[in-house]
Design an enzyme around this catalytic site. Structure first.
Site, PDB file in Angstrom:
ATOM      1  CB  VAL A 163      15.337  63.308  -1.112  1.00  0.00           C
ATOM      2  CG1 VAL A 163      14.373  64.451  -0.806  1.00  0.00           C
ATOM      3  CG2 VAL A 163      16.726  63.594  -0.555  1.00  0.00           C
ATOM      4  CB  THR A 210       6.220  62.205  18.632  1.00  0.00           C
ATOM      5  OG1 THR A 210       6.409  62.841  17.380  1.00  0.00           O
ATOM      6  CG2 THR A 210       4.930  61.398  18.534  1.00  0.00           C
ATOM      7  CG  ASP A 211       6.726  67.110  16.293  1.00  0.00           C
ATOM      8  OD1 ASP A 211       6.803  65.918  15.940  1.00  0.00           O
ATOM      9  OD2 ASP A 211       7.443  68.006  15.786  1.00  0.00           O
ATOM     10  CD  GLU A 212       6.291  61.957  13.503  1.00  0.00           C
ATOM     11  OE1 GLU A 212       5.629  61.194  12.788  1.00  0.00           O
ATOM     12  OE2 GLU A 212       7.524  61.888  13.626  1.00  0.00           O
ATOM     13  CE  LYS A 238       5.306  58.073  21.529  1.00  0.00           C
ATOM     14  NZ  LYS A 238       6.104  57.370  22.565  1.00  0.00           N
ATOM     15  CE1 TYR A 287       6.496  56.791  17.027  1.00  0.00           C
ATOM     16  CE2 TYR A 287       6.313  58.787  15.704  1.00  0.00           C
ATOM     17  CZ  TYR A 287       6.789  58.132  16.834  1.00  0.00           C
ATOM     18  OH  TYR A 287       7.534  58.815  17.762  1.00  0.00           O
TER      19      TYR A 287
HETATM   20  P1  NAD Z   1      14.250  54.032  19.256  1.00  0.00           P
HETATM   21  O1  NAD Z   1      13.453  53.264  18.276  1.00  0.00           O
HETATM   22  O2  NAD Z   1      15.642  54.428  18.908  1.00  0.00           O
HETATM   23  O3  NAD Z   1      14.354  53.215  20.632  1.00  0.00           O
HETATM   24  C1  NAD Z   1      13.251  52.562  21.189  1.00  0.00           C
HETATM   25  C2  NAD Z   1      13.761  51.653  22.303  1.00  0.00           C
HETATM   26  O4  NAD Z   1      12.629  51.016  22.892  1.00  0.00           O
HETATM   27  C3  NAD Z   1      14.699  50.553  21.796  1.00  0.00           C
HETATM   28  O5  NAD Z   1      15.793  50.415  22.668  1.00  0.00           O
HETATM   29  C4  NAD Z   1      13.833  49.301  21.838  1.00  0.00           C
HETATM   30  O6  NAD Z   1      14.573  48.114  22.066  1.00  0.00           O
HETATM   31  C5  NAD Z   1      12.910  49.617  22.998  1.00  0.00           C
HETATM   32  N1  NAD Z   1      11.639  48.894  22.925  1.00  0.00           N
HETATM   33  C6  NAD Z   1      10.822  48.770  21.839  1.00  0.00           C
HETATM   34  N2  NAD Z   1       9.754  48.009  22.161  1.00  0.00           N
HETATM   35  C7  NAD Z   1       9.894  47.666  23.464  1.00  0.00           C
HETATM   36  C8  NAD Z   1       9.105  46.916  24.357  1.00  0.00           C
HETATM   37  N3  NAD Z   1       7.945  46.357  23.978  1.00  0.00           N
HETATM   38  N4  NAD Z   1       9.534  46.780  25.627  1.00  0.00           N
HETATM   39  C9  NAD Z   1      10.702  47.335  26.025  1.00  0.00           C
HETATM   40  N5  NAD Z   1      11.496  48.052  25.218  1.00  0.00           N
HETATM   41  C10 NAD Z   1      11.090  48.221  23.947  1.00  0.00           C
HETATM   42  O7  NAD Z   1      13.358  55.293  19.625  1.00  0.00           O
HETATM   43  P2  NAD Z   1      13.799  56.786  19.967  1.00  0.00           P
HETATM   44  O8  NAD Z   1      13.975  57.530  18.705  1.00  0.00           O
HETATM   45  O9  NAD Z   1      14.896  56.748  20.966  1.00  0.00           O
HETATM   46  O10 NAD Z   1      12.465  57.318  20.654  1.00  0.00           O
HETATM   47  C11 NAD Z   1      12.278  57.190  22.054  1.00  0.00           C
HETATM   48  C12 NAD Z   1      10.933  57.786  22.410  1.00  0.00           C
HETATM   49  O11 NAD Z   1      10.896  59.150  22.022  1.00  0.00           O
HETATM   50  C13 NAD Z   1       9.756  57.107  21.706  1.00  0.00           C
HETATM   51  O12 NAD Z   1       8.687  57.019  22.611  1.00  0.00           O
HETATM   52  C14 NAD Z   1       9.427  58.045  20.565  1.00  0.00           C
HETATM   53  O13 NAD Z   1       8.060  57.955  20.223  1.00  0.00           O
HETATM   54  C15 NAD Z   1       9.765  59.382  21.178  1.00  0.00           C
HETATM   55  N6  NAD Z   1      10.160  60.451  20.256  1.00  0.00           N
HETATM   56  C16 NAD Z   1      11.128  60.210  19.316  1.00  0.00           C
HETATM   57  C17 NAD Z   1      11.517  61.244  18.460  1.00  0.00           C
HETATM   58  C18 NAD Z   1      12.615  61.052  17.456  1.00  0.00           C
HETATM   59  O14 NAD Z   1      12.871  61.974  16.648  1.00  0.00           O
HETATM   60  N7  NAD Z   1      13.337  59.943  17.430  1.00  0.00           N
HETATM   61  C19 NAD Z   1      10.901  62.504  18.561  1.00  0.00           C
HETATM   62  C20 NAD Z   1       9.919  62.691  19.540  1.00  0.00           C
HETATM   63  C21 NAD Z   1       9.564  61.656  20.377  1.00  0.00           C
HETATM   64  P1  TYD Z   2      12.303  60.329   9.766  1.00  0.00           P
HETATM   65  O1  TYD Z   2      13.726  60.498  10.173  1.00  0.00           O
HETATM   66  O2  TYD Z   2      11.828  58.958   9.376  1.00  0.00           O
HETATM   67  O3  TYD Z   2      11.428  60.962  10.933  1.00  0.00           O
HETATM   68  P2  TYD Z   2       9.821  61.291  10.963  1.00  0.00           P
HETATM   69  O4  TYD Z   2       9.161  60.528   9.890  1.00  0.00           O
HETATM   70  O5  TYD Z   2       9.463  60.834  12.325  1.00  0.00           O
HETATM   71  O6  TYD Z   2       9.721  62.780  10.780  1.00  0.00           O
HETATM   72  O7  TYD Z   2      12.014  61.278   8.547  1.00  0.00           O
HETATM   73  C1  TYD Z   2      12.254  62.679   8.615  1.00  0.00           C
HETATM   74  C2  TYD Z   2      11.816  63.280   7.310  1.00  0.00           C
HETATM   75  O8  TYD Z   2      12.685  62.822   6.282  1.00  0.00           O
HETATM   76  C3  TYD Z   2      10.422  62.853   6.902  1.00  0.00           C
HETATM   77  O9  TYD Z   2       9.780  63.956   6.265  1.00  0.00           O
HETATM   78  C4  TYD Z   2      10.653  61.728   5.909  1.00  0.00           C
HETATM   79  C5  TYD Z   2      11.973  62.114   5.260  1.00  0.00           C
HETATM   80  N1  TYD Z   2      12.822  60.990   4.834  1.00  0.00           N
HETATM   81  C6  TYD Z   2      13.358  60.972   3.548  1.00  0.00           C
HETATM   82  O10 TYD Z   2      13.119  61.893   2.728  1.00  0.00           O
HETATM   83  N2  TYD Z   2      14.170  59.932   3.194  1.00  0.00           N
HETATM   84  C7  TYD Z   2      14.439  58.908   4.051  1.00  0.00           C
HETATM   85  O11 TYD Z   2      15.165  57.950   3.659  1.00  0.00           O
HETATM   86  C8  TYD Z   2      13.908  58.947   5.378  1.00  0.00           C
HETATM   87  C9  TYD Z   2      14.191  57.839   6.350  1.00  0.00           C
HETATM   88  C10 TYD Z   2      13.105  60.013   5.721  1.00  0.00           C
END
Ligand code: NAD
Ligand code: TYD
Length: 370
Positions: free
Chosen positions: A217, A135-137, A165, A161
């Site tokens: 929000v 992630t960019d975080e 990561k 988180y």
């Molecule tokens: P998600 O939470 O939707 O899915 C995570 C999956 O991992 C789930 O299916 C869960 O069952 C599985 N999982 C969790 N713990 C596990 C374990 N111990 N063993 C096996 N499986 C396990 O997450 P996502 O949003 O699809 O993110 C996927 C990846 O991309 C993550 O590594 C996250 O850090 C990264 N990522 C997500 C975002 C985003 O915006 N969602 C952005 C950048 C990077």
């Molecule tokens: P989120 O979808 O949780 O992703 P991340 O924290 O990984 O960026 O949140 C996106 C942005 O939206 C973040 O700045 C937090 C904000 N947010 C709200 O304002 N209300 C909400 O209910 C949630 C879940 C997130």
């Protein structure tokens, strides 16, 4: 040459989209999903592929070393695409423990299992690849005038988180440097699209609006994120996996920086428009204000800010673009429209993935029925 892929976390949001993408593009490859099916993982996301035997599913935990090793061996895995993680910042603030366990330890277990499977008699298996999805975080928060993150931006994770990561990224880097593993890392911005669990901003706003619940929000809503349509992320990973087999890091973004409040307002405007143009929606979602000609934006409620809330993330995707020619295909407008339509068309999916306790939790927090 057909490949044997192990996709960890393939029943989650991005992993699930990736498995659909890969199975459609490379039907001769074998795709094995390893997923613990936490609250965020759902077989339903892969149901059509599993029914058609287009991929295999192993229910298990990435921290289970014997299991991971047996999967690598049994399916002769040559490509690992590692999505599995705990991914929600708010949950990491409530309790970081699972984040360290899965994101840090789980990644290290996976790396060690790959080292043992792919490194024999002093030689790495030719063509074996490890791709880590991050992630960019990990780069922390930007000021309003700061340049976007590049691959050489210093790590400065702010949430548990992000710290977990960052730890996982460092382990990948250490395996490359110390043991000679070839690995790629992608650091992506905020994804959105189909199969997104309704706890993250965009799907939560859609589902809450349809129930007539408040749209929370955090703080002033002026926080900025870069938004990446999930299919664009999957294509970027595909290009990385098809690119040179050398260790490298790629930032993946959507060229779409927007404030949270504007995102919420755009979701509301899209829902308002869909209810106007499709009269049957009012009968399906009678609690939604748009069913009564009132804008969903009336549900917006500013609530207490997230602890340590990062103000701005922004991605410079130049490296991905110049090295591999990858550009996002969706704009925020087109991606949000696709996302809203997907949620309207897949009500049974999102109702099915929200278990009773989570439904009750959001009803308690934001009003309406569970
Ligand atoms: P998600 O939470 O939707 O899915 C995570 C999956 O991992 C789930 O299916 C869960 O069952 C599985 N999982 C969790 N713990 C596990 C374990 N111990 N063993 C096996 N499986 C396990 O997450 P996502 O949003 O699809 O993110 C996927 C990846 O991309 C993550 O590594 C996250 O850090 C990264 N990522 C997500 C975002 C985003 O915006 N969602 C952005 C950048 C990077
Ligand atoms: P989120 O979808 O949780 O992703 P991340 O924290 O990984 O960026 O949140 C996106 C942005 O939206 C973040 O700045 C937090 C904000 N947010 C709200 O304002 N209300 C909400 O209910 C949630 C879940 C997130």
């Amino acid at each position: 040459m057909p490949r044997n892929l192990l996709v960890t976390g393939g029943a989650g949001f991005i992993g699930g989209n990736f498995v659909h993408h890969w199975c459609a593009r490379y039907p001769d490859d074998r795709v094995v999903v390893l997923d613990a099916l936490t609250y965020a993982g759902n077989r339903a996301t892969l149901a059509s592929l599993l029914d058609a035997r287009r991929c295999e599913f192993v229910h298990g935990d990435i921290t289970d070393r014997p299991l991971v090793s047996s999967v690598l061996e049994r399916y002769r895995i040559d490509t690992v695409v590692h999505f599995a993680a705990e991914s929600h910042v708010d949950r990491s603030i409530a309790d970081p423990t699972a984040f360290v366990h899965t994101n840090v330890l789980g990644t290290q277990v996976l790396l060690e299992a790959c080292r043992s499977a792919w490194y024999q008699n002093g030689v790495w298996q030719a063509g074996a690849r490890f791709h880590h999805v991050s992630t960019d975080e990990v780069y922390g928060s930007l000021g309003p005038d700061d340049s976007p993150f590049t691959e050489s931006s210093p790590y400065a994770p702010n949430s548990p988180y992000a710290a977990s990561k960052a730890g996982s990224d460092h382990f990948v880097r250490a395996y490359v440097h110390t043991y000679g593993l070839t690995a790629t890392i992608s650091n992506a911005s905020n994804n959105y699209g189909p199969y997104h669990f309704p706890e993250k901003l965009i799907p939560l706003m859609i589902v809450n609006a349809l129930h007539g619940r408040r749209l929370p929000v955090y703080g002033d809503g002026q926080q900025i994120r870069d938004w990446l349509y999930v299919a664009d992320h999957c294509r970027a990973i595909e290009h990385i996996l098809n690119g040179p087999n050398v260790s490298d890091t790629f930032n993946v973004g959507g060229r779409a920086e927007h404030r949270n409040l504007d995102i919420v307002r755009q979701v509301c405007a899209l829902l308002d428009e869909r209810f106007r143009s499709t009269p049957t929606l009012a009968a399906r979602f009678p609690d939604c204000p748009a069913a009564h000609g009132i804008s969903c934006a009336t549900l917006v409620a500013h609530v207490e800010d997230r602890r340590g809330h990062d103000r701005r993330y922004a991605i410079d995707p130049t490296h991905l673009s110049t090295q591999l020619g990858v550009e996002p295909q969706e704009t925020l407008e087109s991606g949000l429209a696709r996302t809203v339509d997907w949620f309207l068309d897949h009500e049974s999916w999102w109702r099915g993935v929200m278990d009773g306790s989570y439904r009750q939790w959001i009803a308690d927090q934001y009003g309406g029925t569970a």
